[in-house]
Scaffold this motif. Structure first.
Motif, PDB file in Angstrom:
ATOM      1  N   VAL A  73       0.835  -1.189   0.000  1.00  0.00           N
ATOM      2  CA  VAL A  73       0.000   0.000   0.000  1.00  0.00           C
ATOM      3  C   VAL A  73       0.878   1.250   0.000  1.00  0.00           C
ATOM      4  O   VAL A  73       1.791   1.366   0.806  1.00  0.00           O
ATOM      5  CB  VAL A  73      -0.954  -0.006   1.221  1.00  0.00           C
ATOM      6  N   VAL A  74       0.605   2.137  -0.964  1.00  0.00           N
ATOM      7  CA  VAL A  74       1.349   3.397  -1.058  1.00  0.00           C
ATOM      8  C   VAL A  74       0.373   4.528  -0.791  1.00  0.00           C
ATOM      9  O   VAL A  74      -0.680   4.614  -1.430  1.00  0.00           O
ATOM     10  CB  VAL A  74       2.001   3.551  -2.456  1.00  0.00           C
ATOM     11  N   LYS A  75       0.704   5.381   0.196  1.00  0.00           N
ATOM     12  CA  LYS A  75      -0.227   6.442   0.601  1.00  0.00           C
ATOM     13  C   LYS A  75       0.419   7.815   0.565  1.00  0.00           C
ATOM     14  O   LYS A  75       1.558   7.971   1.001  1.00  0.00           O
ATOM     15  CB  LYS A  75      -0.691   6.209   2.052  1.00  0.00           C
ATOM     16  N   ALA A  76      -0.336   8.787   0.095  1.00  0.00           N
ATOM     17  CA  ALA A  76       0.104  10.181   0.199  1.00  0.00           C
ATOM     18  C   ALA A  76       0.017  10.570   1.679  1.00  0.00           C
ATOM     19  O   ALA A  76      -0.915  10.190   2.369  1.00  0.00           O
ATOM     20  CB  ALA A  76      -0.800  11.077  -0.629  1.00  0.00           C
ATOM     21  N   ASP A  77       1.004  11.325   2.136  1.00  0.00           N
ATOM     22  CA  ASP A  77       1.040  11.725   3.548  1.00  0.00           C
ATOM     23  C   ASP A  77      -0.138  12.611   3.951  1.00  0.00           C
ATOM     24  O   ASP A  77      -0.741  12.432   4.993  1.00  0.00           O
ATOM     25  CB  ASP A  77       2.352  12.478   3.802  1.00  0.00           C
TER      26      ASP A  77
END
Ligand code: AMP
Ligand code: GLY
Length: 430
Positions: A150-154
């Motif tokens: 999972v890649v998430k914007a801060d």
């Protein structure tokens, strides 16, 4: 007591409706509100991010308590501004709102507090993010077809900042889009890469005054657009409360291992948390883990949860805003479950038309133990028009979850506009 609710969605209509029924409440304003808040309260034409005008309104209209619905003004520091002018407001300060406003900060707090969550690492440099993803892939055994990651914007990205990737290649592409190509702008200048968690999701909302924590009854949202949890992510297509997957034992675990250490750590770190702590949880085989924190009521969780609340909400929020929650003697709930079905505009969650005439709201509202909460609506010439993607949250209570579901869908049947649609399986997971 005079109350100002800030926001314009289904959550805010629920707050206005509930607060207006409290015995000590004389008047509830909503800024800017929708066609529903105009009926259950009075709308004030001020945008949620116009802090100056909101404060001036509160001052000149003797508002005793302001309640903030959405995250954007909280993260921008509305609570600090109101407090510095001696105006009472329910919600976290700017520093505490980072629990939602920055996923990297939130992860840091969870790490310090020892709260169970997905293992993760934050990055601001693309090469480092790519190297991390490659290293992850090389540790995976070849027989595994793919490892979701999972890649998430801060920062805040209107619910669109989470990419669930099927493998390292997709993960690298997501990292590149955020860190290099500026998808999500500033919100994506830092990213969090984390492990994929498996299990059922549940939402636990708790009212907090910096110290005392009062958890509300559990609920479950339905984030995907279509039946069977298929299709794109949305703001939430429906919710029900309570969520039977959250057993008493799991709830104790959530309080002891998640809520208490988080609130304690926020205080120790110098950012005492006051407001709604919303824990988005994955109930994994290893126990409940935090997917993310939000710092406000969930939408549409608030509709299902608050419909069942019997204790005076104005008193709860007022005590919380004054740091006096300990004076409250527990909460009283309607034992009957509630189900809320979201009716959406054609095209949502992508672009959608506005201004379609909605029919049948009053007929649906007249059904027993049923309430139509407005979200994206506006009033014009005695008509209610669509004005957003999620238009209505049609909620009902019943003696069981299936009975509440049946009642909610019976009300949905009465409402119509050109292009209206909804999921037909809200609460089936229960
Ligand atoms: P959020 O915008 O953080 O609420 O995330 C949107 C949705 O993405 C969540 O409701 C989950 O369904 C999913 N999600 C986010 N993080 C994870 C994770 N680490 N593992 C599995 N699913 C996740
Ligand atoms: N229901 C999801 C949210 O409020 O963020």
């Amino acid at each position: 007591m005079k109350i100002l609710v800030v926001g314009q969605g289904g959550r805010e209509h629920t707050l206005v409706w509930k607060l207006a029924q409290c015995p000590g409440v004389e008047k509830v304003y909503c800024a800017p509100g929708n066609a529903g808040t105009a009926v259950d309260g009075e709308n004030v034409n001020i945008a949620v991010d116009d802090l100056g005008r909101l404060m001036s309104f509160a001052k000149h209209n003797d508002i005793d308590l302001t309640v903030v619905g959405p995250e954007v003004p909280l993260v921008a520091g509305i609570v600090d501004e109101f407090n510095s002018h001696g105006l009472k407001i329910f919600g976290p300060t700017k520093a505490a709102a980072r629990l939602e406003g920055s996923k990297a900060f939130s992860k840091e707090i969870m790490k310090k507090a020892g709260v169970p969550t997905a293992t993760s690492k934050s990055f601001t440099r693309l090469e480092e993010a790519h190297a991390y993803l490659e290293a992850l892939e090389s540790t995976v055994d070849d027989t595994v077809e793919h490892v979701p990651i999972v890649v998430k914007a801060d920062g805040l990205a209107a619910g669109k900042g989470v990419h669930v990737c099927r493998n390292c290649t997709e993960g690298k592409a997501a990292a590149t889009q955020m860190l290099q190509d500026g998808l999500f702008g500033k919100a994506g200048q830092t990213i969090v890469i984390e492990e994929f968690l498996e299990g059922q999701e549940a939402s636990i909302l708790a009212i907090v005054d910096g110290d005392t924590i009062i958890p509300l009854e559990s609920s479950q949202d339905h984030k995907r657009a279509h039946d069977g949890d298929l299709g794109p992510n949305t703001g939430g297509m429906g919710a029900y409360s309570p969520a039977p997957v959250v057993t008493e034992e799991i709830m104790d675990d959530i309080i002891r291992r998640i809520l208490v250490p988080t609130i304690h750590t926020m205080r120790v770190e110098g950012h005492p948390f006051s407001g709604v702590l919303y824990a988005g949880l994955m109930l994994t085989a290893q126990g409940p883990k935090v997917i993310e924190y939000n710092v406000r009521f969930g939408d549409p969780e608030a509709q299902a949860v608050l419909m069942r609340l019997k204790t005076d909400l104005a008193q709860i929020l007022s005590l919380a805003a004054s740091g006096r929650l300990a004076e409250l003697e527990g909460l009283d709930w309607d034992e009957r479950p509630a189900v809320c079905v979201v009716m959406a505009s054609e095209g949502y969650p992508a672009s959608y038309p506005k201004g379609r005439v909605i029919n049948g709201i009053n007929e649906a509202d007249r059904l027993t133990d049923t309430k139509v909460f407005h979200a994206g609506t506006t009033g014009k010439d005695m008509q209610v028009l669509t004005d957003g993607g999620r238009v209505l949250g049609v909620a009902a209570m019943g003696d069981s979850i299936p009975a509440a579901k049946q009642a909610a869908y019976q009300a949905v049947e009465k409402i119509d506009w050109d292009g209206a649609w909804n999921r037909s399986d809200i609460s089936d997971k229960a």
